[in-house]
Scaffold this active site. Structure first.
Site, short mmCIF file in Angstrom:
data_model
loop_
_atom_site.label_atom_id
_atom_site.label_comp_id
_atom_site.label_asym_id
_atom_site.label_seq_id
_atom_site.Cartn_x
_atom_site.Cartn_y
_atom_site.Cartn_z
N GLU A 34 -24.42 54.57 5.00
CA GLU A 34 -24.94 55.93 5.11
C GLU A 34 -25.05 56.51 3.70
O GLU A 34 -24.06 56.51 2.96
CB GLU A 34 -24.02 56.80 5.97
CG GLU A 34 -24.01 56.38 7.44
CD GLU A 34 -23.05 57.20 8.31
OE1 GLU A 34 -23.35 57.38 9.50
OE2 GLU A 34 -22.00 57.66 7.81
N ASN A 85 -19.31 58.53 12.15
CA ASN A 85 -17.97 59.07 12.44
C ASN A 85 -18.00 60.33 13.30
O ASN A 85 -17.03 60.64 13.99
CB ASN A 85 -17.20 59.35 11.15
CG ASN A 85 -16.68 58.06 10.54
OD1 ASN A 85 -16.70 57.01 11.19
ND2 ASN A 85 -16.23 58.11 9.31
N SER A 118 -14.82 59.45 4.56
CA SER A 118 -15.19 59.32 5.98
C SER A 118 -15.54 60.66 6.59
O SER A 118 -16.21 60.71 7.61
CB SER A 118 -14.01 58.78 6.79
OG SER A 118 -13.61 57.54 6.33
N HIS A 153 -21.35 55.94 2.20
CA HIS A 153 -20.35 55.69 3.23
C HIS A 153 -20.53 54.29 3.82
O HIS A 153 -21.48 54.04 4.57
CB HIS A 153 -20.44 56.77 4.32
CG HIS A 153 -19.34 56.68 5.33
ND1 HIS A 153 -19.53 56.86 6.67
CD2 HIS A 153 -18.02 56.39 5.17
CE1 HIS A 153 -18.37 56.70 7.29
NE2 HIS A 153 -17.45 56.42 6.41
#
Ligand code: CAA
Ligand code: NAD
Length: 310
Positions: free
Chosen positions: A176, A214, A143, A164
């Site tokens: 991602e 994130n 993350s 991701h």
């Protein structure tokens, strides 16, 4: 325009040719994310080995997948026979293991989804690097950690990238795809093509803290905790406000509980250490205390909300 569509068609067919090289996937870590990644890969026709540290963990993951795939099948098929074939085909493509080194002996892609800790991830990848065939690509679902630092543990930076996924993996449409300077074009295209084969919409990201989602979402969640710590509003009211006032599907505290407070803490601790002057990366005394008390959110039964209550 003509040139653009030629390029698009060509790169799409290249991607699918590369993606088709990925037939067998090994997912290491069968928690919230790993089990979801194994599930979507199996649902889309890939064979999968799902690995964790012990049998208890893989059994728990298998049960989670069984529940989830039933929900997917119910949505996807009106016909009961088709639904039950989809469920049994999906489950039939997943095998489990508690030995990561042996599991990667014959695989096209490794997706790592273990604890968010750089040293632990590096140790794992350095062992896998010696055991996996040379064509095998490695990806981390981290993350927040730099992909480049994880890839340093291997001798295959050209076949390394970030993949991701988002929680819950069977539902969230985004993937991602993160490249480091050494990631080869072939690897990047194969990973992007594989993401599309899984039914995800892919976006390309550089190896920057938090990539895209994130980098925005984690500071937002911790800013909500600071509102609570100051006593400006209750967790419940903040959640209601963001759902009804901003149209978010979950409020920030529901989301923190869903993601896991331990994961949130690992992320913010790492960024704070790296960028101590950036106040948006400040750690939270409340989250630290809750993690210490084992209040990790949905997965432990209690976080900002209690999930054990009937
Ligand atoms: N497996 C399969 N299907 C699922 C599922 C799962 N685990 N969870 C939900 N669904 C599907 C089902 O089809 C369900 O319909 P059924 O009830 O008929 O099975 C449908 O979604 C709706 O689910 P719910 O009714 O249970 O609840 P909901 O409408 O509130 O949706 C949610 C749940 C999809 C999780 C939604 O609340 C949501 O989108 N929340 C935000 C999630 C989010 O932001 N995720 C990103 C987290 S950040 C991250 O992942 C990155 C990181 O690195 C930390
Ligand atoms: P989790 O705690 O649910 O699962 C992690 C699993 O990895 C556990 O089952 C654990 O036993 C296993 N594990 C730990 N070390 C291992 C090893 N050496 N070999 C094999 N298995 C090992 O965690 P999670 O939420 O699934 O997160 C996993 C990764 O995905 C983390 O890097 C996290 O940052 C990232 N991520 C999490 C979310 C989220 O919303 N939770 C979203 C996207 C990415």
């Amino acid at each position: 325009m003509v040139f653009y569509s030629f390029l698009t068609t060509r790169s799409l067919s290249l991607s699918s040719a590369m993606a088709s090289k990925i037939k067998h996937v090994t997912v290491i870590g069968s928690g919230l994310m790993g089990s979801g990644i194994a599930q979507v890969a199996a649902q889309t026709g890939h064979t999968v080995t799902m690995v964790d540290v012990d049998v208890v963990a893989v059994d728990k993951a298998q049960k989670r997948i069984e529940n989830s795939v039933q929900r997917v099948a119910k949505k996807k098929y009106g016909d009961e026979e088709e639904a039950s074939k989809f469920i049994s085909d999906t489950l039939g493509r997943i095998t489990t293991s508690v030995d990561a080194v042996t599991a990667v002996g014959s695989t096209d892609l490794v997706v790592e989804a273990i604890v968010e800790n750089l040293e632990v991830k590096k140790k794992l990848f350095s062992e896998l690097d010696k055991a996996a065939p040379s064509h095998t690509m490695f990806a981390s679902n981290t993350s927040s950690l730099p992909i480049a630092k994880i890839a340093e543990a291997t001798s295959r930076k050209d076949r390394f990238g970030g993949l991701h996924f988002f929680n819950p993996v069977p539902v969230m449409k985004l993937l991602e795809v993160v490249r480091i300077p050494e990631t080869s074009q072939d690897t990047f295209e194969a990973m992007t093509g594989w993401g599309k084969a899984l039914g995800k919409v892919t976006v390309e990201c550089k190896d920057t803290p938090g990539f895209i989602v994130n980098r925005l979402l984690v500071p937002y969640m911790f800013e909500a905790v600071r509102l609570l710590e100051r006593g400006d509003a209750s967790a419940r009211d903040i959640d209601i406000a963001m759902k009804l006032g901003a149209g978010y599907p979950m409020g920030p505290f529901e989301l923190m509980d869903y993601v896991g407070l331990d994961t949130g803490k690992f992320i913010i601790d790492g960024w704070h250490k790296e960028y101590p002057d950036m106040s948006i990366f400040n750690t939270s005394p409340l989250v630290n205390k809750m993690v210490e008390e084992g209040k990790l959110g949905v997965k432990s039964g209690e976080g900002f909300y209690n999930y054990n209550k009937k």
